[in-house]
Enzyme design. Structure first.
Site, PDB file in Angstrom:
ATOM      1  N   TYR A  87      17.892 -35.658  47.763  1.00  0.00           N
ATOM      2  CA  TYR A  87      18.849 -35.329  48.830  1.00  0.00           C
ATOM      3  C   TYR A  87      19.029 -36.490  49.800  1.00  0.00           C
ATOM      4  CZ  TYR A  87      19.421 -30.690  47.044  1.00  0.00           C
ATOM      5  OH  TYR A  87      19.751 -29.640  46.210  1.00  0.00           O
ATOM      6  N   GLN A 102      31.271 -24.207  48.401  1.00  0.00           N
ATOM      7  CA  GLN A 102      29.964 -24.352  47.747  1.00  0.00           C
ATOM      8  C   GLN A 102      29.397 -25.729  48.059  1.00  0.00           C
ATOM      9  OE1 GLN A 102      30.011 -22.482  43.477  1.00  0.00           O
ATOM     10  NE2 GLN A 102      32.035 -23.298  43.895  1.00  0.00           N
ATOM     11  N   HIS A 139      26.402 -22.630  50.374  1.00  0.00           N
ATOM     12  CA  HIS A 139      25.226 -23.261  49.760  1.00  0.00           C
ATOM     13  C   HIS A 139      24.524 -24.216  50.704  1.00  0.00           C
ATOM     14  CE1 HIS A 139      26.823 -22.457  45.414  1.00  0.00           C
ATOM     15  NE2 HIS A 139      26.329 -21.385  45.989  1.00  0.00           N
ATOM     16  N   THR A 197      36.135 -26.038  41.195  1.00  0.00           N
ATOM     17  CA  THR A 197      34.839 -25.485  40.801  1.00  0.00           C
ATOM     18  C   THR A 197      34.884 -25.060  39.343  1.00  0.00           C
ATOM     19  OG1 THR A 197      33.122 -23.829  41.289  1.00  0.00           O
ATOM     20  CG2 THR A 197      35.405 -23.176  41.682  1.00  0.00           C
ATOM     21  N   SER A 198      33.752 -25.259  38.644  1.00  0.00           N
ATOM     22  CA  SER A 198      33.696 -24.958  37.203  1.00  0.00           C
ATOM     23  C   SER A 198      33.462 -23.480  36.947  1.00  0.00           C
ATOM     24  CB  SER A 198      32.566 -25.768  36.563  1.00  0.00           C
ATOM     25  OG  SER A 198      31.318 -25.397  37.124  1.00  0.00           O
ATOM     26  N   ALA A 233      42.924 -32.446  42.626  1.00  0.00           N
ATOM     27  CA  ALA A 233      43.085 -31.638  43.846  1.00  0.00           C
ATOM     28  C   ALA A 233      43.925 -32.376  44.885  1.00  0.00           C
ATOM     29  CB  ALA A 233      41.706 -31.303  44.428  1.00  0.00           C
TER      30      ALA A 233
HETATM   31  C1  BV8 Z   1      21.743 -16.044  43.957  1.00  0.00           C
HETATM   32  C2  BV8 Z   1      21.968 -26.827  45.392  1.00  0.00           C
HETATM   33  C3  BV8 Z   1      21.043 -13.810  44.491  1.00  0.00           C
HETATM   34  C4  BV8 Z   1      23.023 -27.290  46.408  1.00  0.00           C
HETATM   35  C5  BV8 Z   1      23.136 -25.456  43.780  1.00  0.00           C
HETATM   36  C6  BV8 Z   1      19.024 -16.787  36.084  1.00  0.00           C
HETATM   37  C7  BV8 Z   1      17.952 -16.849  36.954  1.00  0.00           C
HETATM   38  C8  BV8 Z   1      18.109 -16.912  38.323  1.00  0.00           C
HETATM   39  C9  BV8 Z   1      19.383 -16.925  38.866  1.00  0.00           C
HETATM   40  C10 BV8 Z   1      20.450 -16.863  37.977  1.00  0.00           C
HETATM   41  C11 BV8 Z   1      20.295 -16.790  36.612  1.00  0.00           C
HETATM   42  N1  BV8 Z   1      21.521 -16.750  36.037  1.00  0.00           N
HETATM   43  C12 BV8 Z   1      22.477 -16.806  37.002  1.00  0.00           C
HETATM   44  C13 BV8 Z   1      21.821 -16.856  38.187  1.00  0.00           C
HETATM   45  C14 BV8 Z   1      22.417 -16.942  39.504  1.00  0.00           C
HETATM   46  C15 BV8 Z   1      22.366 -18.410  39.908  1.00  0.00           C
HETATM   47  C16 BV8 Z   1      23.314 -19.186  39.032  1.00  0.00           C
HETATM   48  O1  BV8 Z   1      24.502 -18.952  39.066  1.00  0.00           O
HETATM   49  N2  BV8 Z   1      22.754 -20.146  38.285  1.00  0.00           N
HETATM   50  C17 BV8 Z   1      23.606 -20.960  37.431  1.00  0.00           C
HETATM   51  C18 BV8 Z   1      23.182 -22.418  37.573  1.00  0.00           C
HETATM   52  C19 BV8 Z   1      23.499 -20.439  35.993  1.00  0.00           C
HETATM   53  N3  BV8 Z   1      22.782 -18.438  41.290  1.00  0.00           N
HETATM   54  C20 BV8 Z   1      21.860 -18.466  42.252  1.00  0.00           C
HETATM   55  O2  BV8 Z   1      20.678 -18.528  42.050  1.00  0.00           O
HETATM   56  C21 BV8 Z   1      22.429 -18.360  43.677  1.00  0.00           C
HETATM   57  N4  BV8 Z   1      21.721 -17.315  44.381  1.00  0.00           N
HETATM   58  O3  BV8 Z   1      22.295 -15.686  42.945  1.00  0.00           O
HETATM   59  O4  BV8 Z   1      21.051 -15.194  44.832  1.00  0.00           O
HETATM   60  C22 BV8 Z   1      22.340 -13.184  44.887  1.00  0.00           C
HETATM   61  C23 BV8 Z   1      23.072 -12.458  43.933  1.00  0.00           C
HETATM   62  C24 BV8 Z   1      24.269 -11.871  44.316  1.00  0.00           C
HETATM   63  C25 BV8 Z   1      24.721 -11.976  45.619  1.00  0.00           C
HETATM   64  C26 BV8 Z   1      23.988 -12.708  46.536  1.00  0.00           C
HETATM   65  C27 BV8 Z   1      22.789 -13.323  46.168  1.00  0.00           C
HETATM   66  C28 BV8 Z   1      22.190 -19.638  44.444  1.00  0.00           C
HETATM   67  C29 BV8 Z   1      23.074 -20.708  43.922  1.00  0.00           C
HETATM   68  C30 BV8 Z   1      22.604 -22.020  44.535  1.00  0.00           C
HETATM   69  C31 BV8 Z   1      23.576 -23.168  44.217  1.00  0.00           C
HETATM   70  N5  BV8 Z   1      22.975 -24.426  44.541  1.00  0.00           N
HETATM   71  N6  BV8 Z   1      22.615 -26.657  44.093  1.00  0.00           N
HETATM   72  C32 BV8 Z   1      23.414 -28.700  46.106  1.00  0.00           C
HETATM   73  O5  BV8 Z   1      22.520 -29.497  45.758  1.00  0.00           O
HETATM   74  O6  BV8 Z   1      24.619 -29.007  46.243  1.00  0.00           O
HETATM   75  S1  BV8 Z   1      24.036 -25.371  42.314  1.00  0.00           S
HETATM   76  C33 BV8 Z   1      25.382 -26.436  42.392  1.00  0.00           C
HETATM   77  O7  BV8 Z   1      26.443 -25.761  41.649  1.00  0.00           O
HETATM   78  C34 BV8 Z   1      25.985 -26.716  43.745  1.00  0.00           C
HETATM   79  O8  BV8 Z   1      25.619 -25.830  44.772  1.00  0.00           O
HETATM   80  C35 BV8 Z   1      27.488 -26.535  43.490  1.00  0.00           C
HETATM   81  O9  BV8 Z   1      28.154 -26.268  44.642  1.00  0.00           O
HETATM   82  C36 BV8 Z   1      27.445 -25.398  42.560  1.00  0.00           C
HETATM   83  C37 BV8 Z   1      28.730 -25.120  41.837  1.00  0.00           C
HETATM   84  O10 BV8 Z   1      29.154 -26.304  41.152  1.00  0.00           O
HETATM   85  P1  BV8 Z   1      30.693 -26.748  41.310  1.00  0.00           P
HETATM   86  O11 BV8 Z   1      30.978 -26.945  42.752  1.00  0.00           O
HETATM   87  O12 BV8 Z   1      31.566 -25.784  40.578  1.00  0.00           O
HETATM   88  O13 BV8 Z   1      30.694 -28.162  40.609  1.00  0.00           O
HETATM   89  P2  BV8 Z   1      30.858 -28.464  39.055  1.00  0.00           P
HETATM   90  O14 BV8 Z   1      30.491 -29.891  38.842  1.00  0.00           O
HETATM   91  O15 BV8 Z   1      30.166 -27.412  38.259  1.00  0.00           O
HETATM   92  O16 BV8 Z   1      32.433 -28.284  38.778  1.00  0.00           O
HETATM   93  C38 BV8 Z   1      33.347 -29.180  39.406  1.00  0.00           C
HETATM   94  C39 BV8 Z   1      34.738 -28.805  38.901  1.00  0.00           C
HETATM   95  O17 BV8 Z   1      35.681 -29.657  39.541  1.00  0.00           O
HETATM   96  C40 BV8 Z   1      34.912 -29.016  37.398  1.00  0.00           C
HETATM   97  O18 BV8 Z   1      35.527 -27.857  36.835  1.00  0.00           O
HETATM   98  C41 BV8 Z   1      35.867 -30.212  37.294  1.00  0.00           C
HETATM   99  O19 BV8 Z   1      36.762 -30.090  36.203  1.00  0.00           O
HETATM  100  C42 BV8 Z   1      36.615 -30.127  38.602  1.00  0.00           C
HETATM  101  N7  BV8 Z   1      37.123 -31.415  39.095  1.00  0.00           N
HETATM  102  C43 BV8 Z   1      36.582 -32.658  38.934  1.00  0.00           C
HETATM  103  N8  BV8 Z   1      37.342 -33.569  39.567  1.00  0.00           N
HETATM  104  C44 BV8 Z   1      38.382 -32.896  40.135  1.00  0.00           C
HETATM  105  C45 BV8 Z   1      38.241 -31.528  39.839  1.00  0.00           C
HETATM  106  N9  BV8 Z   1      39.115 -30.598  40.253  1.00  0.00           N
HETATM  107  C46 BV8 Z   1      40.167 -31.034  40.994  1.00  0.00           C
HETATM  108  N10 BV8 Z   1      40.371 -32.324  41.320  1.00  0.00           N
HETATM  109  C47 BV8 Z   1      39.502 -33.282  40.907  1.00  0.00           C
HETATM  110  N11 BV8 Z   1      39.737 -34.577  41.240  1.00  0.00           N
END
Ligand code: BV8
Length: 246
Positions: free
Chosen positions: A63, A100, A118, A186-187, A230
């Site tokens: 971080y 996020q 987040h 977001t993905s 975007a």
């Molecule tokens: C929760 C830290 C309960 C912050 C992050 C199994 C076990 C335990 C939990 C789970 C499980 N299965 C599912 C879960 C839930 C879990 C989860 O979803 N896990 C995933 C990984 C499978 N979620 C949690 O644990 C959350 N808490 O569920 O608590 C609860 C339940 C219900 C209601 C309330 C509470 C906590 C989630 C914590 C997230 N923290 N990291 C940090 O370091 O930043 S994860 C990380 O992913 C970041 O936070 C980030 O924000 C998040 C999402 O990612 P995106 O923002 O979508 O980024 P990504 O790269 O994926 O996509 C970018 C997109 O942009 C792409 O599509 C790309 O094509 C596009 N793009 C690129 N360039 C451009 C563009 N678009 C437009 N223009 C461009 N130029």
């Protein structure tokens, strides 16, 4: 105006969700793109509570590196961030921006009705007294909480996997009454954020829009879909919504 464009009330509540993609053109990495953070860093090593227990120095370094990157003067809000701030200022109804992202580009663009579900990279939270403070510098096990003067108890104010995101009640309340839900950069991999589109459709019958570089995991749930950078698509979308150039 595309036939699938928003045709709801001109003062309907808007909820916007953003992810890392909206900050890509500002120079910040996404997570799951081919050149994203998770391509070189294992999520299990830095984004879980177990990772911080196991190796706090590794998590602090991860971080600290991102914080220094965000504070690079070259990293500034882009046209998409600015367009969302304009929408909030010009739209007659409520606008809630749920991000996020842990960067500060939305607030620097002028967005005020903003939830960092987040957390925030430039803040620290004490694990003893729970105080949250601005923290623009590096953090380590030698850092001292300014509120309770305890050594080594600070963590970056960010939500880890399996931790509860912030302000979920406020977010679900907004989704339940929204006329328009827009997901940007977001993905759709991470819950509960990835489920917000279903909340908006189900509870409120909202018009749903996805603006992304490519279809997300939940793309079929959106009525209107716009694909492209975007920085191009969001200003155009906002202009159309507001009825033309400012
Ligand atoms: C929760 C830290 C309960 C912050 C992050 C199994 C076990 C335990 C939990 C789970 C499980 N299965 C599912 C879960 C839930 C879990 C989860 O979803 N896990 C995933 C990984 C499978 N979620 C949690 O644990 C959350 N808490 O569920 O608590 C609860 C339940 C219900 C209601 C309330 C509470 C906590 C989630 C914590 C997230 N923290 N990291 C940090 O370091 O930043 S994860 C990380 O992913 C970041 O936070 C980030 O924000 C998040 C999402 O990612 P995106 O923002 O979508 O980024 P990504 O790269 O994926 O996509 C970018 C997109 O942009 C792409 O599509 C790309 O094509 C596009 N793009 C690129 N360039 C451009 C563009 N678009 C437009 N223009 C461009 N130029």
């Amino acid at each position: 105006m595309p036939q699938d464009a928003y045709s709801g009330p001109r003062d309907g509540r808007i909820v916007i969700l953003t992810g890392a993609g909206i900050s890509k053109e500002s120079g910040l990495d996404t997570f799951r793109d081919a050149d994203g953070i998770w391509a070189t860093v294992n999520i299990e090593d830095v984004a879980t509570p177990e990772a911080f227990q196991r190796d706090p120095d590794r998590v602090h370094a991860f971080y600290n590196d991102r914080r220094r990157g965000l504070l690079n003067p070259a990293v500034r809000p882009n046209a998409a961030h600015l367009a969302l701030a304009r929408l909030e200022a010009a739209w007659p109804g409520d606008v809630l921006l749920v991000t996020q992202n842990i960067d500060n580009l939305h607030e620097r663009a002028g967005s005020k009705s903003l939830v960092h579900m987040h957390g925030e990279l430039l803040k620290a939270r004490c694990q003893v007294c729970a105080a949250v403070a601005d923290w623009p510098g590096d953090m380590s096990r030698d850092s001292i909480c300014r509120a309770c003067a305890t050594l080594g108890t600070l963590r970056v104010h960010v939500v880890r996997i399996c931790e509860m995101p912030f302000e979920m009640d406020r977010i679900y309340d907004a989704l339940a009454g929204c006329a328009l839900f827009v997901s940007i950069g977001t993905s759709g991999n991470v819950y509960p954020a990835a489920g917000f589109v279903q909340e908006a459709r189900g509870a409120a019958g909202a018009h749903t829009v996805e603006i992304n570089l490519e279809p997300s995991q939940g793309h079929s749930l959106f009525v209107e879909r716009r694909y492209g950078p975007a920085g191009v698509e969001v200003p155009d979308f906002v202009e159309r919504l507001l009825g033309g150039p400012p």
